[in-house]
Design an enzyme around this catalytic site. Structure first.
Site, PDB file in Angstrom:
ATOM      1  N   HIS A   1       0.851  -1.189   0.000  1.00  0.00           N
ATOM      2  CA  HIS A   1       0.000   0.000   0.000  1.00  0.00           C
ATOM      3  C   HIS A   1       0.890   1.243   0.000  1.00  0.00           C
ATOM      4  O   HIS A   1       2.035   1.217   0.490  1.00  0.00           O
ATOM      5  CB  HIS A   1      -0.896   0.005   1.242  1.00  0.00           C
TER       6      HIS A   1
ATOM      7  N   GLU B   1       0.889   3.871   1.809  1.00  0.00           N
ATOM      8  CA  GLU B   1       1.356   4.297   3.139  1.00  0.00           C
ATOM      9  C   GLU B   1       2.536   3.459   3.616  1.00  0.00           C
ATOM     10  O   GLU B   1       3.478   3.978   4.232  1.00  0.00           O
ATOM     11  CB  GLU B   1       0.236   4.155   4.179  1.00  0.00           C
TER      12      GLU B   1
ATOM     13  N   CYS C   1      -6.072   1.746   5.827  1.00  0.00           N
ATOM     14  CA  CYS C   1      -6.727   0.532   6.286  1.00  0.00           C
ATOM     15  C   CYS C   1      -6.129   0.149   7.649  1.00  0.00           C
ATOM     16  O   CYS C   1      -5.218   0.809   8.159  1.00  0.00           O
ATOM     17  CB  CYS C   1      -6.531  -0.595   5.277  1.00  0.00           C
TER      18      CYS C   1
ATOM     19  N   CYS D   1      -2.277  -0.482   7.578  1.00  0.00           N
ATOM     20  CA  CYS D   1      -1.474   0.739   7.477  1.00  0.00           C
ATOM     21  C   CYS D   1      -1.578   1.578   8.750  1.00  0.00           C
ATOM     22  O   CYS D   1      -0.579   2.130   9.222  1.00  0.00           O
ATOM     23  CB  CYS D   1      -1.921   1.551   6.264  1.00  0.00           C
TER      24      CYS D   1
END
Lengths: 149, 149
Positions: free
Chosen positions: B57, B59, B87, B90
Protein backbone atom coordinates in the site's frame (compact mmCIF):
# COMPACT_ATOMS: atom_id res chain seq x y z
CA UNK A 1 7.91 -42.04 -4.16
CA UNK A 2 6.03 -40.75 -1.13
CA UNK A 3 6.76 -37.55 0.63
CA UNK A 4 6.77 -37.21 4.37
CA UNK A 5 3.95 -35.28 5.98
CA UNK A 6 5.48 -32.85 8.40
CA UNK A 7 3.83 -31.91 11.65
CA UNK A 8 2.97 -28.44 12.95
CA UNK A 9 5.72 -28.95 15.52
CA UNK A 10 8.22 -29.61 12.75
CA UNK A 11 7.34 -26.39 10.95
CA UNK A 12 7.17 -24.33 14.14
CA UNK A 13 10.64 -25.53 14.95
CA UNK A 14 11.74 -24.10 11.60
CA UNK A 15 10.12 -20.79 12.55
CA UNK A 16 11.98 -21.00 15.86
CA UNK A 17 15.26 -21.31 14.00
CA UNK A 18 14.43 -17.98 12.35
CA UNK A 19 13.58 -16.47 15.73
CA UNK A 20 16.97 -17.65 16.97
CA UNK A 21 18.64 -15.75 14.11
CA UNK A 22 16.77 -12.62 15.24
CA UNK A 23 17.99 -13.19 18.78
CA UNK A 24 21.57 -13.46 17.60
CA UNK A 25 21.13 -10.24 15.60
CA UNK A 26 19.87 -8.48 18.74
CA UNK A 27 16.35 -8.18 17.37
CA UNK A 28 13.18 -9.07 19.26
CA UNK A 29 13.28 -12.82 18.53
CA UNK A 30 10.29 -13.60 16.34
CA UNK A 31 10.55 -15.92 13.35
CA UNK A 32 8.14 -16.99 10.64
CA UNK A 33 7.95 -19.36 7.71
CA UNK A 34 5.38 -19.88 4.97
CA UNK A 35 4.49 -23.39 3.90
CA UNK A 36 2.79 -24.42 0.67
CA UNK A 37 2.05 -28.03 -0.13
CA UNK A 38 4.36 -29.23 2.68
CA UNK A 39 7.25 -27.13 1.41
CA UNK A 40 8.78 -24.08 3.06
CA UNK A 41 8.59 -21.29 0.49
CA UNK A 42 9.61 -18.34 2.69
CA UNK A 43 11.65 -17.77 5.84
CA UNK A 44 12.01 -14.54 7.77
CA UNK A 45 12.80 -13.03 11.10
CA UNK A 46 12.14 -9.68 12.69
CA UNK A 47 14.45 -7.03 11.23
CA UNK A 48 12.98 -3.81 12.59
CA UNK A 49 16.29 -2.68 14.12
CA UNK A 50 18.55 -3.72 11.27
CA UNK A 51 16.34 -2.10 8.65
CA UNK A 52 15.22 0.76 10.91
CA UNK A 53 11.70 0.03 9.75
CA UNK A 54 8.74 -0.70 12.02
CA UNK A 55 7.03 -2.67 9.26
CA UNK A 56 9.85 -5.25 9.06
CA UNK A 57 8.14 -7.81 11.27
CA UNK A 58 8.87 -11.46 10.50
CA UNK A 59 5.34 -12.06 9.20
CA UNK A 60 5.43 -9.08 6.82
CA UNK A 61 8.76 -10.12 5.31
CA UNK A 62 7.62 -13.75 5.04
CA UNK A 63 4.36 -12.72 3.41
CA UNK A 64 6.06 -10.54 0.80
CA UNK A 65 8.66 -13.23 0.16
CA UNK A 66 6.02 -15.95 -0.25
CA UNK A 67 3.99 -13.82 -2.67
CA UNK A 68 7.12 -13.17 -4.70
CA UNK A 69 7.86 -16.88 -4.75
CA UNK A 70 4.45 -18.01 -5.94
CA UNK A 71 3.99 -14.96 -8.18
CA UNK A 72 0.59 -14.23 -6.72
CA UNK A 73 -0.50 -11.88 -3.99
CA UNK A 74 -3.02 -14.21 -2.36
CA UNK A 75 -1.87 -16.99 -0.05
CA UNK A 76 -5.09 -19.00 0.13
CA UNK A 77 -3.29 -22.34 -0.05
CA UNK A 78 -0.48 -21.39 2.31
CA UNK A 79 0.14 -21.71 6.02
CA UNK A 80 2.15 -19.17 7.99
CA UNK A 81 3.97 -20.40 11.10
CA UNK A 82 5.11 -17.68 13.46
CA UNK A 83 6.60 -17.99 16.93
CA UNK A 84 4.56 -15.09 18.38
CA UNK A 85 0.95 -14.10 17.84
CA UNK A 86 0.78 -11.51 15.04
CA UNK A 87 0.16 -7.87 15.91
CA UNK A 88 -2.69 -5.88 14.40
CA UNK A 89 -0.58 -4.74 11.43
CA UNK A 90 0.52 -8.26 10.56
CA UNK A 91 -2.89 -9.83 11.14
CA UNK A 92 -4.50 -7.22 8.88
CA UNK A 93 -1.84 -7.94 6.24
CA UNK A 94 -2.61 -11.66 6.51
CA UNK A 95 -6.28 -10.82 5.96
CA UNK A 96 -5.47 -8.93 2.77
CA UNK A 97 -3.46 -11.99 1.68
CA UNK A 98 -6.43 -14.27 2.44
CA UNK A 99 -4.04 -16.58 4.24
CA UNK A 100 -5.25 -20.18 4.36
CA UNK A 101 -3.89 -21.13 7.74
CA UNK A 102 -2.18 -19.35 10.63
CA UNK A 103 -0.23 -21.25 13.27
CA UNK A 104 1.43 -19.37 16.08
CA UNK A 105 3.38 -20.38 19.17
CA UNK A 106 3.21 -17.89 22.03
CA UNK A 107 0.27 -15.57 22.58
CA UNK A 108 0.85 -11.83 22.90
CA UNK A 109 -1.48 -10.34 25.48
CA UNK A 110 -0.07 -6.87 24.92
CA UNK A 111 0.06 -6.35 21.15
CA UNK A 112 -1.47 -9.52 19.68
CA UNK A 113 -4.43 -9.20 17.32
CA UNK A 114 -6.70 -11.06 19.74
CA UNK A 115 -6.50 -8.17 22.21
CA UNK A 116 -9.05 -6.19 20.21
CA UNK A 117 -12.63 -7.31 19.89
CA UNK A 118 -12.76 -7.42 16.13
CA UNK A 119 -12.26 -10.27 13.67
CA UNK A 120 -9.02 -8.98 12.17
CA UNK A 121 -8.11 -12.12 10.22
CA UNK A 122 -9.85 -13.32 7.09
CA UNK A 123 -12.94 -15.37 7.95
CA UNK A 124 -11.57 -18.32 5.97
CA UNK A 125 -8.19 -18.39 7.73
CA UNK A 126 -7.84 -21.46 9.95
CA UNK A 127 -6.11 -20.69 13.23
CA UNK A 128 -4.07 -22.89 15.54
CA UNK A 129 -1.92 -21.71 18.41
CA UNK A 130 0.18 -22.88 21.33
CA UNK A 131 2.50 -25.00 19.15
CA UNK A 132 5.91 -25.16 20.91
CA UNK A 133 4.62 -22.33 23.09
CA UNK A 134 7.18 -22.88 25.89
CA UNK A 135 10.13 -22.69 23.48
CA UNK A 136 8.75 -19.68 21.58
CA UNK A 137 7.93 -17.87 24.79
CA UNK A 138 11.20 -18.68 26.57
CA UNK A 139 13.28 -17.22 23.74
CA UNK A 140 11.40 -13.92 24.05
CA UNK A 141 11.64 -13.87 27.84
CA UNK A 142 15.34 -14.61 27.66
CA UNK A 143 15.83 -11.74 25.20
CA UNK A 144 14.04 -9.20 27.38
CA UNK A 145 15.80 -10.48 30.51
CA UNK A 146 19.15 -9.89 28.82
CA UNK A 147 18.07 -6.35 27.96
CA UNK A 148 17.25 -5.53 31.57
CA UNK A 149 20.60 -6.69 32.85
CA UNK B 1 16.17 33.61 3.82
CA UNK B 2 12.65 32.54 4.71
CA UNK B 3 11.02 29.36 3.54
CA UNK B 4 7.43 29.19 2.42
CA UNK B 5 4.98 27.42 4.69
CA UNK B 6 3.01 25.02 2.58
CA UNK B 7 -0.63 24.24 3.26
CA UNK B 8 -2.25 20.86 3.82
CA UNK B 9 -3.90 21.32 0.41
CA UNK B 10 -0.50 21.78 -1.19
CA UNK B 11 0.85 18.56 0.28
CA UNK B 12 -2.34 16.61 -0.41
CA UNK B 13 -2.06 17.70 -4.01
CA UNK B 14 1.40 16.11 -4.06
CA UNK B 15 -0.11 12.89 -2.67
CA UNK B 16 -2.75 13.15 -5.41
CA UNK B 17 0.00 13.26 -8.03
CA UNK B 18 1.20 9.93 -6.64
CA UNK B 19 -2.35 8.54 -6.77
CA UNK B 20 -2.52 9.63 -10.40
CA UNK B 21 0.62 7.57 -11.12
CA UNK B 22 -1.11 4.56 -9.56
CA UNK B 23 -4.14 5.18 -11.77
CA UNK B 24 -1.98 5.28 -14.87
CA UNK B 25 -0.32 2.02 -13.77
CA UNK B 26 -3.76 0.40 -13.41
CA UNK B 27 -3.46 0.21 -9.63
CA UNK B 28 -6.15 1.30 -7.18
CA UNK B 29 -5.27 5.01 -7.17
CA UNK B 30 -3.99 5.85 -3.70
CA UNK B 31 -0.96 8.06 -3.16
CA UNK B 32 0.99 9.14 -0.10
CA UNK B 33 3.83 11.44 0.85
CA UNK B 34 5.74 11.97 4.09
CA UNK B 35 6.66 15.49 5.13
CA UNK B 36 9.30 16.48 7.66
CA UNK B 37 9.99 20.11 8.48
CA UNK B 38 8.03 21.29 5.42
CA UNK B 39 9.99 19.02 3.09
CA UNK B 40 8.71 15.97 1.24
CA UNK B 41 11.01 13.11 2.25
CA UNK B 42 9.06 10.19 0.75
CA UNK B 43 6.62 9.63 -2.10
CA UNK B 44 4.75 6.46 -2.91
CA UNK B 45 1.72 5.02 -4.59
CA UNK B 46 -0.12 1.76 -4.31
CA UNK B 47 1.82 -1.04 -6.02
CA UNK B 48 -0.04 -4.15 -4.90
CA UNK B 49 -0.59 -5.37 -8.48
CA UNK B 50 2.82 -4.51 -9.85
CA UNK B 51 4.63 -6.13 -6.93
CA UNK B 52 2.03 -8.86 -6.41
CA UNK B 53 2.15 -8.03 -2.73
CA UNK B 54 -0.84 -7.09 -0.59
CA UNK B 55 1.40 -5.15 1.80
CA UNK B 56 2.51 -2.70 -0.92
CA UNK B 57 0.00 0.00 0.00
CA UNK B 58 1.11 3.59 -0.60
CA UNK B 59 1.36 4.30 3.14
CA UNK B 60 3.55 1.25 3.84
CA UNK B 61 5.98 2.10 1.06
CA UNK B 62 6.06 5.77 2.10
CA UNK B 63 6.64 4.83 5.73
CA UNK B 64 9.53 2.49 4.91
CA UNK B 65 11.01 5.05 2.53
CA UNK B 66 10.76 7.88 5.10
CA UNK B 67 12.40 5.74 7.79
CA UNK B 68 15.21 4.90 5.40
CA UNK B 69 15.64 8.59 4.59
CA UNK B 70 15.85 9.80 8.17
CA UNK B 71 17.73 6.71 9.35
CA UNK B 72 15.33 6.17 12.20
CA UNK B 73 12.28 3.97 12.54
CA UNK B 74 10.10 6.44 14.41
CA UNK B 75 8.36 9.24 12.56
CA UNK B 76 7.32 11.39 15.52
CA UNK B 77 8.15 14.64 13.75
CA UNK B 78 6.67 13.64 10.42
CA UNK B 79 3.30 14.05 8.74
CA UNK B 80 1.90 11.50 6.32
CA UNK B 81 -0.51 12.73 3.66
CA UNK B 82 -2.55 10.05 1.96
CA UNK B 83 -5.43 10.40 -0.47
CA UNK B 84 -7.53 7.64 1.15
CA UNK B 85 -8.09 6.78 4.80
CA UNK B 86 -5.56 4.12 5.84
CA UNK B 87 -6.73 0.53 6.29
CA UNK B 88 -6.17 -1.39 9.52
CA UNK B 89 -2.77 -2.70 8.40
CA UNK B 90 -1.47 0.74 7.48
CA UNK B 91 -2.95 2.46 10.53
CA UNK B 92 -1.36 -0.14 12.81
CA UNK B 93 1.96 0.39 11.01
CA UNK B 94 1.64 4.14 11.55
CA UNK B 95 1.07 3.45 15.22
CA UNK B 96 4.26 1.41 15.43
CA UNK B 97 6.02 4.36 13.75
CA UNK B 98 4.55 6.78 16.30
CA UNK B 99 3.60 9.05 13.41
CA UNK B 100 3.29 12.69 14.42
CA UNK B 101 0.47 13.71 12.10
CA UNK B 102 -1.86 11.95 9.70
CA UNK B 103 -3.76 13.83 7.01
CA UNK B 104 -6.04 11.97 4.67
CA UNK B 105 -8.40 12.98 1.88
CA UNK B 106 -11.31 10.60 1.30
CA UNK B 107 -12.75 8.42 4.04
CA UNK B 108 -13.06 4.68 3.50
CA UNK B 109 -16.25 3.36 5.03
CA UNK B 110 -15.45 -0.19 3.94
CA UNK B 111 -11.83 -0.83 4.93
CA UNK B 112 -10.74 2.35 6.72
CA UNK B 113 -9.35 2.09 10.23
CA UNK B 114 -12.24 4.12 11.65
CA UNK B 115 -14.66 1.29 10.84
CA UNK B 116 -13.56 -0.63 13.92
CA UNK B 117 -14.22 0.65 17.40
CA UNK B 118 -10.67 0.62 18.60
CA UNK B 119 -8.06 3.37 18.75
CA UNK B 120 -5.74 1.90 16.12
CA UNK B 121 -3.49 4.94 15.72
CA UNK B 122 -0.94 6.12 18.25
CA UNK B 123 -2.57 8.34 20.91
CA UNK B 124 -0.16 11.15 20.08
CA UNK B 125 -0.86 11.14 16.32
CA UNK B 126 -2.76 14.26 15.25
CA UNK B 127 -5.43 13.52 12.67
CA UNK B 128 -6.98 15.71 9.98
CA UNK B 129 -9.14 14.51 7.13
CA UNK B 130 -11.29 15.68 4.24
CA UNK B 131 -8.45 17.63 2.58
CA UNK B 132 -9.15 17.70 -1.18
CA UNK B 133 -11.72 15.00 -0.50
CA UNK B 134 -13.66 15.55 -3.79
CA UNK B 135 -10.50 15.14 -5.90
CA UNK B 136 -9.20 12.12 -3.93
CA UNK B 137 -12.59 10.46 -4.02
CA UNK B 138 -13.32 11.18 -7.67
CA UNK B 139 -10.07 9.56 -8.82
CA UNK B 140 -11.03 6.35 -7.00
CA UNK B 141 -14.61 6.40 -8.32
CA UNK B 142 -13.35 7.00 -11.84
CA UNK B 143 -10.97 4.04 -11.51
CA UNK B 144 -13.67 1.63 -10.34
CA UNK B 145 -16.12 2.93 -12.97
CA UNK B 146 -13.55 2.15 -15.67
CA UNK B 147 -13.19 -1.39 -14.27
CA UNK B 148 -16.92 -2.05 -14.53
CA UNK B 149 -17.14 -1.00 -18.16
Amino acid sequence: MTYPIFSDEYFMNEALKEAQKAYEADEVPVGAIVVSDQRIIARAYNMTEKLGDVTAHAEMIALTSASNYIGFKYLVDCALYVTLEPCLMCAAALKWAQLGRLVFGASDDKAGYHTIEYPVLHPKTEIKFGILEPECSELLKDFFRSKRR
